[in-house]
Write a protein that holds these residues in place. Structure first.
Motif, PDB file in Angstrom:
ATOM      1  N   ILE A  86      64.930 -17.687 -36.942  1.00 32.01           N
ATOM      2  CA  ILE A  86      66.179 -17.139 -37.612  1.00 32.01           C
ATOM      3  C   ILE A  86      67.494 -17.852 -36.662  1.00 32.01           C
ATOM      4  O   ILE A  86      67.209 -18.535 -35.522  1.00 32.01           O
ATOM      5  N   THR A  87      68.379 -18.269 -37.667  1.00 30.59           N
ATOM      6  CA  THR A  87      69.348 -19.144 -36.919  1.00 30.59           C
ATOM      7  C   THR A  87      70.294 -18.014 -35.879  1.00 30.59           C
ATOM      8  O   THR A  87      70.348 -16.819 -35.906  1.00 30.59           O
ATOM      9  N   ASP A  88      70.872 -18.966 -34.833  1.00 28.15           N
ATOM     10  CA  ASP A  88      71.743 -18.211 -33.796  1.00 28.15           C
ATOM     11  C   ASP A  88      72.803 -17.533 -34.564  1.00 28.15           C
ATOM     12  O   ASP A  88      73.067 -16.629 -33.929  1.00 28.15           O
ATOM     13  N   SER A  89      73.386 -18.277 -35.617  1.00 24.18           N
ATOM     14  CA  SER A  89      74.605 -17.654 -36.069  1.00 24.18           C
ATOM     15  C   SER A  89      74.416 -16.076 -36.520  1.00 24.18           C
ATOM     16  O   SER A  89      75.057 -15.262 -36.528  1.00 24.18           O
ATOM     17  N   PHE A  90      73.144 -15.712 -37.226  1.00 23.69           N
ATOM     18  CA  PHE A  90      72.880 -14.596 -37.677  1.00 23.69           C
ATOM     19  C   PHE A  90      73.108 -13.543 -36.202  1.00 23.69           C
ATOM     20  O   PHE A  90      73.388 -12.535 -36.492  1.00 23.69           O
ATOM     21  N   TYR A  91      72.325 -13.844 -35.110  1.00 28.60           N
ATOM     22  CA  TYR A  91      72.373 -12.686 -34.236  1.00 28.60           C
ATOM     23  C   TYR A  91      74.036 -12.926 -33.304  1.00 28.60           C
ATOM     24  O   TYR A  91      74.185 -11.502 -33.219  1.00 28.60           O
ATOM     25  N   VAL A  92      74.599 -13.953 -33.469  1.00 27.18           N
ATOM     26  CA  VAL A  92      75.911 -13.772 -33.023  1.00 27.18           C
ATOM     27  C   VAL A  92      76.941 -13.019 -34.145  1.00 27.18           C
ATOM     28  O   VAL A  92      77.651 -12.274 -33.430  1.00 27.18           O
ATOM     29  N   ASP A  93      76.735 -13.231 -35.366  1.00 27.17           N
ATOM     30  CA  ASP A  93      77.488 -12.324 -36.283  1.00 27.17           C
ATOM     31  C   ASP A  93      77.034 -11.083 -36.055  1.00 27.17           C
ATOM     32  O   ASP A  93      77.911 -10.134 -36.305  1.00 27.17           O
ATOM     33  N   PHE A  94      75.704 -10.546 -36.060  1.00 25.38           N
ATOM     34  CA  PHE A  94      75.370  -9.257 -35.770  1.00 25.38           C
ATOM     35  C   PHE A  94      76.148  -8.718 -34.311  1.00 25.38           C
ATOM     36  O   PHE A  94      76.482  -7.587 -34.341  1.00 25.38           O
ATOM     37  N   PHE A  95      76.223  -9.332 -33.224  1.00 21.45           N
ATOM     38  CA  PHE A  95      76.663  -9.312 -32.226  1.00 21.45           C
ATOM     39  C   PHE A  95      78.109  -8.771 -32.253  1.00 21.45           C
ATOM     40  O   PHE A  95      78.550  -7.622 -31.587  1.00 21.45           O
ATOM     41  N   ASN A  96      78.850  -9.489 -33.244  1.00 20.39           N
ATOM     42  CA  ASN A  96      80.109  -9.297 -33.057  1.00 20.39           C
ATOM     43  C   ASN A  96      80.556  -8.051 -33.828  1.00 20.39           C
ATOM     44  O   ASN A  96      81.600  -7.344 -33.862  1.00 20.39           O
ATOM     45  N   THR A  97      79.668  -7.386 -34.572  1.00 24.32           N
ATOM     46  CA  THR A  97      79.717  -6.116 -35.272  1.00 24.32           C
ATOM     47  C   THR A  97      79.600  -5.186 -34.366  1.00 24.32           C
ATOM     48  O   THR A  97      79.884  -3.932 -34.814  1.00 24.32           O
ATOM     49  N   ILE A  98      78.837  -5.245 -33.122  1.00 21.11           N
ATOM     50  CA  ILE A  98      78.322  -3.882 -32.538  1.00 21.11           C
ATOM     51  C   ILE A  98      79.170  -3.926 -30.993  1.00 21.11           C
ATOM     52  O   ILE A  98      79.225  -3.086 -30.425  1.00 21.11           O
ATOM     53  N   LYS A  99      79.813  -5.131 -30.716  1.00 21.70           N
ATOM     54  CA  LYS A  99      80.129  -5.120 -29.430  1.00 21.70           C
ATOM     55  C   LYS A  99      81.267  -4.405 -28.840  1.00 21.70           C
ATOM     56  O   LYS A  99      81.439  -3.938 -27.722  1.00 21.70           O
ATOM     57  N   ASP A 100      82.108  -4.058 -29.932  1.00 22.63           N
ATOM     58  CA  ASP A 100      83.236  -2.880 -29.597  1.00 22.63           C
ATOM     59  C   ASP A 100      83.028  -1.572 -29.881  1.00 22.63           C
ATOM     60  O   ASP A 100      83.680  -0.733 -29.906  1.00 22.63           O
ATOM     61  N   ASN A 101      81.694  -1.222 -30.327  1.00 21.69           N
ATOM     62  CA  ASN A 101      81.392   0.133 -30.970  1.00 21.69           C
ATOM     63  C   ASN A 101      80.445   0.760 -29.787  1.00 21.69           C
ATOM     64  O   ASN A 101      79.422   0.616 -29.706  1.00 21.69           O
ATOM     65  N   ASN A 102      81.339   1.529 -29.184  1.00 18.72           N
ATOM     66  CA  ASN A 102      80.655   2.261 -28.144  1.00 18.72           C
ATOM     67  C   ASN A 102      79.914   3.586 -28.442  1.00 18.72           C
ATOM     68  O   ASN A 102      78.955   4.111 -27.764  1.00 18.72           O
ATOM     69  N   SER A 103      79.774   3.752 -29.864  1.00 10.52           N
ATOM     70  CA  SER A 103      78.492   4.705 -30.365  1.00 10.52           C
ATOM     71  C   SER A 103      77.551   4.022 -31.044  1.00 10.52           C
ATOM     72  O   SER A 103      76.835   4.664 -31.977  1.00 10.52           O
ATOM     73  N   PHE A 104      77.314   2.527 -30.774  1.00 12.35           N
ATOM     74  CA  PHE A 104      76.173   1.676 -31.343  1.00 12.35           C
ATOM     75  C   PHE A 104      75.007   2.479 -31.618  1.00 12.35           C
ATOM     76  O   PHE A 104      74.600   2.924 -30.397  1.00 12.35           O
ATOM     77  N   GLY A 105      74.390   2.640 -32.786  1.00  9.83           N
ATOM     78  CA  GLY A 105      72.931   3.362 -32.740  1.00  9.83           C
ATOM     79  C   GLY A 105      73.299   4.606 -33.234  1.00  9.83           C
ATOM     80  O   GLY A 105      72.031   5.051 -33.642  1.00  9.83           O
ATOM     81  N   TYR A 106      74.216   5.445 -33.128  1.00  8.64           N
ATOM     82  CA  TYR A 106      74.376   6.655 -33.609  1.00  8.64           C
ATOM     83  C   TYR A 106      74.781   6.862 -34.880  1.00  8.64           C
ATOM     84  O   TYR A 106      75.790   5.964 -35.302  1.00  8.64           O
ATOM     85  N   LEU A 107      74.447   7.774 -35.584  1.00 11.90           N
ATOM     86  CA  LEU A 107      75.078   8.096 -37.108  1.00 11.90           C
ATOM     87  C   LEU A 107      75.874   9.469 -37.068  1.00 11.90           C
ATOM     88  O   LEU A 107      75.334  10.380 -36.194  1.00 11.90           O
ATOM     89  N   LYS A 108      76.858   9.456 -37.894  1.00  6.39           N
ATOM     90  CA  LYS A 108      77.685  10.915 -37.806  1.00  6.39           C
ATOM     91  C   LYS A 108      76.895  11.714 -39.009  1.00  6.39           C
ATOM     92  O   LYS A 108      76.372  11.333 -39.760  1.00  6.39           O
ATOM     93  N   PRO A 109      76.808  13.106 -38.721  1.00 14.48           N
ATOM     94  CA  PRO A 109      76.192  14.225 -39.575  1.00 14.48           C
ATOM     95  C   PRO A 109      76.749  14.058 -41.006  1.00 14.48           C
ATOM     96  O   PRO A 109      77.947  13.649 -41.191  1.00 14.48           O
ATOM     97  N   SER A 110      75.651  13.883 -41.948  1.00 12.46           N
ATOM     98  CA  SER A 110      76.431  13.820 -43.341  1.00 12.46           C
ATOM     99  C   SER A 110      76.340  15.455 -43.903  1.00 12.46           C
ATOM    100  O   SER A 110      75.850  16.407 -43.411  1.00 12.46           O
ATOM    101  N   LYS A 111      77.547  15.504 -44.380  1.00 14.98           N
ATOM    102  CA  LYS A 111      77.765  17.186 -45.117  1.00 14.98           C
ATOM    103  C   LYS A 111      76.741  17.540 -45.941  1.00 14.98           C
ATOM    104  O   LYS A 111      76.425  18.804 -46.057  1.00 14.98           O
ATOM    105  N   GLU A 112      75.935  16.804 -46.433  1.00 15.30           N
ATOM    106  CA  GLU A 112      74.799  17.342 -47.355  1.00 15.30           C
ATOM    107  C   GLU A 112      73.790  17.542 -46.828  1.00 15.30           C
ATOM    108  O   GLU A 112      73.089  18.524 -47.199  1.00 15.30           O
ATOM    109  N   ASP A 113      73.611  17.132 -45.619  1.00 11.47           N
ATOM    110  CA  ASP A 113      72.239  17.311 -44.625  1.00 11.47           C
ATOM    111  C   ASP A 113      72.320  18.955 -44.087  1.00 11.47           C
ATOM    112  O   ASP A 113      73.349  19.268 -43.702  1.00 11.47           O
TER     113      ASP A 113
END
Length: 594
Positions: A86-113
């Protein structure tokens, strides 16, 4: 979308375009170290749909991906395995989407569930919490936190076993020999004081049995007719009849125990949203015996007892009401489950954290609730776990040989202090800071040691082994987190900067770390689905191993270019945040300094 999800869509498209076949799924595995690649597509399962040589099929899919998909840099095929780089740019782009997200990995509850109720702890009020309760509490609390992180609304609850012959034994022993002792007058926690009288009852009861046997009784008759036991049974009958004096004593001694439990729960770092008491629930369920009889789910025998015949389901016949009309534990559990849904209408499932000696009980309970027609009974789960043993052997409450939870928590902090002092890691700390840190390390060691093991397995717990600053332990992971905080403090990076994906060529160790980070959301979901904190614990250990390898192989603050330095500092920060997030759902704190 993680790498696997991205590639699944692309591989399906490739097979559809080249072979005009729609694949239902794509099988992946990690690329073996001797081959170039970041992820491997297993071609063999496709042979059921795509006829031909697996190597040629892999080559065609690989060529399509390189030509049409920006993320794919190159490929190679070994037998029936398509290794994709896989290209390095794929990983760097992914990193840019998570680096400022302090709750990375967590999901918020859905009202339907629907919400999930997790029951754990559920102690008896005749003794303090012990090592077995610690595993129960840590598992239940962690599974509740993992379910929350996976996007579920969760209620944490316990049912306190506050009635029955066990509490009457403690009450009677106190009444006969307590001389008005209280937690205040003795300086003991209330649960410990009451537990001492439970042990005292057993000691005196055994003496009475010996005396009766000496005077010609059989041991069996002596156990049934010992005066202390008969007196305790009489006390239980008085309690059930609402005798004022007995009820007042029961409330007083239970109050002592609750105060003691609260201290232990606080020290252990677990909590509850709602409490149920057996004294309020033991009559629940009787109305559903009548309903079950009408529906033909239950059958009344000639003596008036009521049973549920589960032999067609591979189980046996189970009594749900005695001949005298009194309820059994099963009836109470049926009623309590139904009551919880009435109390919390948004609950659609329940998790019961109870030792594996109760496996059969929950099989029967869940099946009876299904037969009674409750739809939510399909969403009941018994979080069954194995015993915790110590090198010294098995614990027995009646004989006072249990490992007390409070004592163990204090011992863990003391062991952390001893090892930390030997390593000389705490220069410049005040005594108060040291004390707080020892508690954090000790509790982290205890929790991680217990939670890293699959719940179903039995554990041999050795406090000294758990507090090791090397290997798969809580302190090793805590120390890595603290090391990253030290790097961040030394860094002169004052703000986060988005890295341009074309500016960086990733070091293999950086790529490995990013691949590991990508897995975190999936690990959370898998841990929730499997009710297994061990998946989170072992992911965190792998992440920490990856970071330490990265730390040893690349210079972070002395990187050759500013973009690389910025990237490595931000990557370190994101790893630390992910450690903190994963430890948070395990109920473990991470220290800023160690």
């Amino acid at each position: 979308m993680n790498l696997q999800e991205t590639l699944t869509a692309h591989v399906k498209q490739a097979v559809s375009t080249i072979f005009n076949i729609n694949l239902e799924s794509v099988e992946f595995q990690a690329t073996r170290k001797e081959f170039i690649g970041d992820i491997t597509v297993v071609v063999f399962p496709m042979l059921r749909f795509v006829k031909g040589n697996p190597v040629q099929i892999g080559e065609k899919i690989g060529e399509y991906l390189v030509e049409n998909i920006n993320e794919v840099k190159s490929f190679n095929v070994v037998k029936g395995f398509l290794n994709i780089e896989i290209t390095d740019s794929f990983y760097v782009d992914f990193f840019n989407t998570i680096k400022d997200n302090n709750s990375f990995g967590y999901l918020k509850p859905s009202k339907e569930d629907k919400a999930i109720m997790v029951e754990y702890s559920s102690p008896n009020t005749n003794k303090p919490l012990h090592l077995g309760h610690i595993r129960n509490n840590l598992l239940g609390f962690s599974v509740a936190e993992i379910l929350k992180a996976s996007g579920k609304k969760v209620y944490k609850t316990q049912i306190i076993n506050d009635r029955g012959i066990h509490i009457c034994k403690s009450m009677l022993a106190w009444k006969l020999s307590g001389n008005g002792e209280t937690p205040e007058s003795t300086g003991l926690k209330g649960d410990k004081l009451v537990g001492n009288y439970y042990v005292k009852f057993d000691q005196e009861y055994k003496k009475e049995i010996q005396e009766l046997v000496k005077n010609g009784s059989t041991e069996e008759d002596a156990k049934k007719n010992a005066p202390l036991l008969l007196e305790a049974q009489k006390m239980l009958q008085k309690w059930e009849a609402g005798d004022k004096e007995t009820v007042v004593l029961w409330k007083k001694m239970n109050g002592w125990v609750y105060d003691g439990f609260d201290i232990t729960y606080k020290n252990l770092g677990v909590d509850f949203d709602t409490l149920y008491y057996e004294s309020n629930t033991y009559l629940l369920g009787k109305e559903f015996v009548e309903e079950g009889l009408k529906k033909g789910v239950f059958v009344k025998e000639e003596d008036g007892s009521v049973w549920c015949d589960l032999t067609d389901d591979g189980l046996d016949k189970k009594i749900v009401q005695r001949a005298d009309g009194t309820a059994v534990y099963m009836t109470q559990d049926i009623g309590t489950a139904i009551q919880r849904i009435k109390d919390f209408p948004d609950v659609g499932g329940m998790v019961y954290t109870v030792g594996n000696e109760q496996d059969y009980h929950f099989q029967v309970l869940f099946l009876i609730l299904k037969k009674l027609g409750f739809e939510w009974a399909d969403n009941l789960y018994h979080l069954s776990y194995g015993m915790v043993d110590l090198p010294s052997g098995k614990m027995k409450s009646r004989e006072g040989t249990v490992v007390d939870a409070d004592d163990l928590i204090n011992e863990m902090a003391a062991t952390a202090e001893e090892i930390s002092e030997e390593l000389g890691k705490l220069d410049g700390y005040s005594e108060a800071e040291k004390k707080e840190l020892y508690k954090t390390i000790g509790l982290g060691a205890l929790k991680y040691y217990i939670l890293k093991v699959d719940p179903k397995k039995r554990i041999l717990f050795d406090p000294k082994d758990s507090i090791d600053f090397q290997g798969n332990t809580g302190p090793f992971i805590q120390y890595t987190y603290a090391r990253i905080q030290a790097i961040l403090r030394k860094s002169d990076l004052t703000k986060d900067v988005t890295i341009n994906s074309t500016d960086l060529e990733l070091h293999p160790k950086e790529k490995e770390l990013l691949k590991q980070l990508q897995l975190f959301p999936e690990v959370i979901q898998n841990a929730a689905e499997n009710h297994s904190p061990a998946l989170i614990a072992n992911f965190t250990y792998d992440l920490v191993k990856g970071f330490n390898s990265f730390y040893q192989n690349v210079s972070i603050l002395g990187a050759e270019t500013e973009p690389k330095k910025v990237f490595r500092v931000q990557l370190s920060k994101t790893v630390a945040q992910t450690i903190k997030n994963s430890f948070s759902v395990l109920g473990i704190q991470v220290p800023e300094r160690m």
